[in-house]
Design a protein around this motif. Structure first.
Motif, PDB file in Angstrom:
ATOM      1  N   HIS A 273       0.298  -4.832   6.442  1.00  0.00           N
ATOM      2  CA  HIS A 273       0.691  -4.683   8.101  1.00  0.00           C
ATOM      3  C   HIS A 273       2.412  -5.495   7.505  1.00  0.00           C
ATOM      4  N   GLY A 274       3.168  -5.388   8.067  1.00  0.00           N
ATOM      5  CA  GLY A 274       3.993  -6.067   8.098  1.00  0.00           C
ATOM      6  C   GLY A 274       4.917  -6.749   7.034  1.00  0.00           C
TER       7      GLY A 274
ATOM      8  N   ASN B  85      -1.161  -3.441   0.800  1.00  0.00           N
ATOM      9  CA  ASN B  85      -0.832  -2.101   1.485  1.00  0.00           C
ATOM     10  C   ASN B  85       0.397  -2.713   2.154  1.00  0.00           C
ATOM     11  N   ILE B  86       1.914  -1.755   1.285  1.00  0.00           N
ATOM     12  CA  ILE B  86       2.770  -1.375   1.613  1.00  0.00           C
ATOM     13  C   ILE B  86       3.830  -0.995   2.414  1.00  0.00           C
ATOM     14  N   GLY B  87       4.657  -0.918   3.664  1.00  0.00           N
ATOM     15  CA  GLY B  87       5.013   0.489   3.781  1.00  0.00           C
ATOM     16  C   GLY B  87       6.754  -0.200   4.850  1.00  0.00           C
ATOM     17  N   HIS B  88       6.111   0.046   6.343  1.00  0.00           N
ATOM     18  CA  HIS B  88       7.447  -0.299   7.063  1.00  0.00           C
ATOM     19  C   HIS B  88       8.923  -0.913   6.509  1.00  0.00           C
TER      20      HIS B  88
ATOM     21  N   ASN C 144       2.318   2.444   1.617  1.00  0.00           N
ATOM     22  CA  ASN C 144       2.649   3.718   2.836  1.00  0.00           C
ATOM     23  C   ASN C 144       3.752   4.345   3.139  1.00  0.00           C
TER      24      ASN C 144
ATOM     25  N   GLU D  26      -5.790   6.699   5.650  1.00  0.00           N
ATOM     26  CA  GLU D  26      -6.184   5.852   6.775  1.00  0.00           C
ATOM     27  C   GLU D  26      -6.143   6.201   8.044  1.00  0.00           C
TER      28      GLU D  26
ATOM     29  N   PHE E 241     -10.204  -2.193   8.641  1.00  0.00           N
ATOM     30  CA  PHE E 241      -9.034  -3.154   8.099  1.00  0.00           C
ATOM     31  C   PHE E 241      -9.370  -4.384   9.611  1.00  0.00           C
TER      32      PHE E 241
HETATM   33  N1  LIG Z   1      -2.522  -1.236   5.989  1.00  0.00           N
HETATM   34  C1  LIG Z   1      -0.901  -1.166   6.371  1.00  0.00           C
HETATM   35  C2  LIG Z   1      -0.191  -0.933   5.010  1.00  0.00           C
HETATM   36  O1  LIG Z   1      -0.482   0.364   4.532  1.00  0.00           O
HETATM   37  C3  LIG Z   1       1.036  -0.965   5.175  1.00  0.00           C
HETATM   38  O2  LIG Z   1       1.501  -1.439   6.513  1.00  0.00           O
HETATM   39  P1  LIG Z   1       3.153  -1.839   7.501  1.00  0.00           P
HETATM   40  O3  LIG Z   1       3.740  -2.507   5.768  1.00  0.00           O
HETATM   41  O4  LIG Z   1       3.518  -0.585   7.577  1.00  0.00           O
HETATM   42  O5  LIG Z   1       3.043  -2.751   8.225  1.00  0.00           O
END
Ligand SMILES: NCC(=O)COP(=O)(O)O
Ligand code: DXP
Length: 248
Positions: free
Chosen positions: A194-195, A214-217, A7, A70, A131
């Motif tokens: 998420h997270g 799915n991993i982003g932040h 993400n 999303e 989701f």
């Molecule tokens: N749907 C979860 C996603 O895309 C990434 O979530 P995060 O790792 O940014 O909290």
């Protein structure tokens, strides 16, 4: 093989801090692709606080990896999704005042509102993901609504890990395992996100019914210190390790 969706929202967060074009989320997507990502996730929020319409245009035009777009279930976002026809659309809850997604979409309560969105996206040939929390009612409604995919919200599990509440971590992990198994039994493709971080990803990756994380932040934050390529390859390595250890 458990896929990794990267993400790139928070590359755009940093870019938008100065209103320029750097760092470019599309360049980040390209680097993620070169580093083992199987897909790109981008959240086009109604307030465009990070990803913009132009980012989606360029991701669709320039990045070969599948895009998981999303969006909230609104007429504006539906029009945008139907125009682009990304590989997948994940319907997520959205509140303008939220700092980030705070939980799963309540598709049981929102069934009548959401069902037409799922139908129109599906008819357009877009894989529809919902989701949701790892809740049996939500999972049953996702199947009844005709979604192809659910993405289990891992936020509560990750927040428990952050505060060192090992009992809550175990409880949330068990709920996620049960939810994934139930969703798989119902014929749904199961994702999670998420997270997630390096410290929390392996127990989730070990859940055998999961096909995508799915991993982003965390990855974008980690990229500040070790570069995006290494951040992604390290996460990919942990995911592979988790699956290998699970079958030993
Ligand atoms: N749907 C979860 C996603 O895309 C990434 O979530 P995060 O790792 O940014 O909290
Ligand atoms: C649904 C989810 O958990 C994330 O994919 C979402 O993108 C989080 O929102 P922000 O990226 O705006 O934090």
């Amino acid at each position: 093989m458990l896929r990794l969706g990267v993400n790139i929202d928070h590359v755009a967060t940093i870019r938008n801090a100065r209103g320029g074009a750097h760092p470019d989320p599309v360049r980040a997507a390209r680097q993620a692709a070169e580093s083992g990502a199987d897909g790109i996730t981008a959240h086009l929020r109604e307030d465009r606080r990070h990803i913009t319409d132009g980012d989606i245009d360029r991701l669709m035009a320039e990045i070969d990896l599948p895009l998981n777009l999303e969006i909230a279930a609104t007429p504006e976002m539906l029009d945008i999704a139907l125009r682009h026809k990304p590989h997948a659309v994940c319907l997520v809850p959205e509140k303008r005042e939220e700092r980030t997604t705070e939980g799963g979409l309540d598709i049981a309560a929102g069934h009548n509102h959401l069902a037409p969105y799922v139908r129109q996206l599906d008819e357009a040939g877009i894989r529809v993901s919902l989701f949701i929390e790892a809740d049996p009612v939500q999972i049953a409604v996702a199947e009844a609504m005709g979604a192809s995919v659910i993405e289990l919200h891992t936020g509560a599990y990750c927040e428990a890990a952050l505060r060192g509440d090992t009992e809550a971590v175990a409880g949330h992990l068990e709920l996620l395992k049960i939810g994934a198994s139930e969703a798989f039994r119902r014929g749904l493709e199961v994702h999670a996100g998420h997270g997630l971080t390096y410290d929390t990803v392996k127990p989730i990756a070990a859940i055998p019914e999961l096909l995508e994380l799915n991993i982003g932040h965390f990855l974008i934050g980690e990229a500040i210190f070790r570069g995006l390529r290494e951040a992604v390859t390290t996460m990919r390595g942990l995911i592979v390790e988790a699956r290998e250890e699970a079958v030993e």
